[in-house]
Motif scaffolding. Structure first.
Motif, PDB file in Angstrom:
ATOM      1  N   PHE A   1       0.806  -1.215   0.000  1.00  0.00           N
ATOM      2  CA  PHE A   1       0.000   0.000   0.000  1.00  0.00           C
ATOM      3  C   PHE A   1       0.840   1.266   0.000  1.00  0.00           C
ATOM      4  O   PHE A   1       0.395   2.317   0.479  1.00  0.00           O
ATOM      5  CB  PHE A   1      -0.959  -0.029   1.192  1.00  0.00           C
ATOM      6  CG  PHE A   1      -1.865  -1.226   1.189  1.00  0.00           C
ATOM      7  CD1 PHE A   1      -2.857  -1.350   0.235  1.00  0.00           C
ATOM      8  CD2 PHE A   1      -1.690  -2.256   2.108  1.00  0.00           C
ATOM      9  CE1 PHE A   1      -3.683  -2.467   0.205  1.00  0.00           C
ATOM     10  CE2 PHE A   1      -2.515  -3.373   2.095  1.00  0.00           C
ATOM     11  CZ  PHE A   1      -3.510  -3.475   1.142  1.00  0.00           C
TER      12      PHE A   1
ATOM     13  N   TRP B   1      -0.455   4.976  -0.575  1.00  0.00           N
ATOM     14  CA  TRP B   1      -1.829   5.061  -0.083  1.00  0.00           C
ATOM     15  C   TRP B   1      -1.833   5.307   1.421  1.00  0.00           C
ATOM     16  O   TRP B   1      -1.000   4.764   2.147  1.00  0.00           O
ATOM     17  CB  TRP B   1      -2.589   3.767  -0.357  1.00  0.00           C
ATOM     18  CG  TRP B   1      -2.839   3.464  -1.797  1.00  0.00           C
ATOM     19  CD1 TRP B   1      -2.077   2.682  -2.610  1.00  0.00           C
ATOM     20  CD2 TRP B   1      -3.922   3.936  -2.607  1.00  0.00           C
ATOM     21  NE1 TRP B   1      -2.613   2.621  -3.874  1.00  0.00           N
ATOM     22  CE2 TRP B   1      -3.745   3.382  -3.904  1.00  0.00           C
ATOM     23  CE3 TRP B   1      -5.022   4.761  -2.360  1.00  0.00           C
ATOM     24  CZ2 TRP B   1      -4.634   3.647  -4.949  1.00  0.00           C
ATOM     25  CZ3 TRP B   1      -5.911   5.007  -3.401  1.00  0.00           C
ATOM     26  CH2 TRP B   1      -5.708   4.456  -4.672  1.00  0.00           C
TER      27      TRP B   1
ATOM     28  N   THR C   1      -3.942   4.306   4.536  1.00  0.00           N
ATOM     29  CA  THR C   1      -4.924   3.254   4.804  1.00  0.00           C
ATOM     30  C   THR C   1      -5.478   3.359   6.221  1.00  0.00           C
ATOM     31  O   THR C   1      -4.834   3.908   7.125  1.00  0.00           O
ATOM     32  CB  THR C   1      -4.313   1.859   4.608  1.00  0.00           C
ATOM     33  OG1 THR C   1      -3.273   1.662   5.578  1.00  0.00           O
ATOM     34  CG2 THR C   1      -3.725   1.713   3.202  1.00  0.00           C
TER      35      THR C   1
ATOM     36  N   MET D   1      -8.594   3.154   1.547  1.00  0.00           N
ATOM     37  CA  MET D   1      -7.347   3.601   0.911  1.00  0.00           C
ATOM     38  C   MET D   1      -7.604   4.953   0.250  1.00  0.00           C
ATOM     39  O   MET D   1      -8.599   5.116  -0.464  1.00  0.00           O
ATOM     40  CB  MET D   1      -6.880   2.588  -0.139  1.00  0.00           C
ATOM     41  CG  MET D   1      -6.497   1.228   0.425  1.00  0.00           C
ATOM     42  SD  MET D   1      -5.787   0.141  -0.849  1.00  0.00           S
ATOM     43  CE  MET D   1      -7.238  -0.188  -1.840  1.00  0.00           C
ATOM     44  N   GLU D   2      -6.715   5.891   0.482  1.00  0.00           N
ATOM     45  CA  GLU D   2      -6.919   7.221  -0.082  1.00  0.00           C
ATOM     46  C   GLU D   2      -5.602   7.839  -0.547  1.00  0.00           C
ATOM     47  O   GLU D   2      -4.527   7.511  -0.050  1.00  0.00           O
ATOM     48  CB  GLU D   2      -7.613   8.136   0.922  1.00  0.00           C
ATOM     49  CG  GLU D   2      -6.889   8.298   2.245  1.00  0.00           C
ATOM     50  CD  GLU D   2      -7.722   9.100   3.246  1.00  0.00           C
ATOM     51  OE1 GLU D   2      -8.120  10.244   2.921  1.00  0.00           O
ATOM     52  OE2 GLU D   2      -7.968   8.574   4.355  1.00  0.00           O
ATOM     53  N   GLN D   3      -5.732   8.731  -1.535  1.00  0.00           N
ATOM     54  CA  GLN D   3      -4.607   9.496  -2.065  1.00  0.00           C
ATOM     55  C   GLN D   3      -5.077  10.912  -2.376  1.00  0.00           C
ATOM     56  O   GLN D   3      -6.245  11.134  -2.719  1.00  0.00           O
ATOM     57  CB  GLN D   3      -4.052   8.877  -3.347  1.00  0.00           C
ATOM     58  CG  GLN D   3      -3.055   7.768  -3.161  1.00  0.00           C
ATOM     59  CD  GLN D   3      -2.312   7.421  -4.438  1.00  0.00           C
ATOM     60  OE1 GLN D   3      -1.804   8.294  -5.155  1.00  0.00           O
ATOM     61  NE2 GLN D   3      -2.268   6.126  -4.741  1.00  0.00           N
TER      62      GLN D   3
END
Length: 233
Positions: free
Chosen positions: A77, A80, A82, A111-113
């Motif tokens: 990950f 990302w 998480t 999960m983020e960006q």
């Protein structure tokens, strides 16, 4: 090659007809940045899978799994952010005095960006005056661990990273009556949005289940791409 020649090359290469092209932009540097058509998300397939091949079949456990339950899938990950949220047991279906040997425990894995559009090569006049199409695409596994296994929320943010200029939210419901284990596409195009967009915040949530084994919902080929077009003006 002169600055005007680099500008003309960018215009021809990407078909930038009607797009503001100020002389304050370093067109030679921008040409190398390739801001159009490439995926601006980093590590778009953290589980090492692609939607061009079927998702792996879940492993069935014959004996109870010893030890604490799992709530996070395996994967790389990197890039990302998480987090997980363990969902409390729903005991509403247990009759009074009923005995349950195994009960499913669900969790959301997020999960983020955050994509900085100017850092990726886009310029102020393009974003504010032309407002190019911002294409969002994602593929999630039809894991069938629950009727709600996937959510996607994408926000176009202002320079302060807080002001929401436009937003898209997907929360599909799965049909559990027939087994169909495949990848499902989620696609959205931001167009005609107000000026001021500087960031794209991409967040998806996947529901997992633990009951005599861990059964995740997977995701792959997530993307944020900019098109030198505007489809809704």
């Amino acid at each position: 090659m002169s600055a005007d020649e680099w500008k003309k090359r960018c215009e021809d290469e990407w078909g930038l007809r009607g797009v503001p092209m100020p002389d304050t932009v370093d067109w030679r540097l921008l040409f190398g940045a390739r801001p159009f058509g490439r995926n601006l998300l980093k590590n778009p397939a953290p589980h090492g899978l692609t939607h061009n091949t079927p998702p792996p079949e879940p492993e069935l456990t014959e004996v109870p799994v010893l030890g604490p339950p799992r709530f996070e899938p395996e994967g790389d990950f990197t890039s990302w952010t998480t987090s997980k949220e363990v969902i409390p047991f729903d005991t509403s279906m247990i009759p009074p005095g009923g005995l349950v040997c195994h009960w499913p425990q669900y969790s959301w894995f997020s999960m983020e960006q955050l994509v900085d559009l100017k850092a990726e090569g886009l310029w102020k006049e393009l974003l504010d005056d032309f407002q190019p199409d911002i294409v969002i695409q994602d593929w999630y596994e039809e894991s069938q661990v629950h009727k709600s296994i996937y959510q996607l929320r994408v926000k176009l943010l202002g320079a302060d990273r807080k002001t929401v200029i436009s937003e898209f939210f997907a929360n599909p419901t799965e049909d559990l009556s027939t087994y169909s284990h495949t990848w499902k596409e989620v696609l959205h195009v931001f167009s005609g949005y107000p000026p001021g967009v500087r960031y794209v915040h991409f967040l998806h949530q996947l529901k997992n289940k633990f009951m005599m084994g861990f059964f995740p919902t997977l995701v792959t080929d997530s993307s944020v791409t900019i098109k030198p077009t505007r489809s809704n003006h």
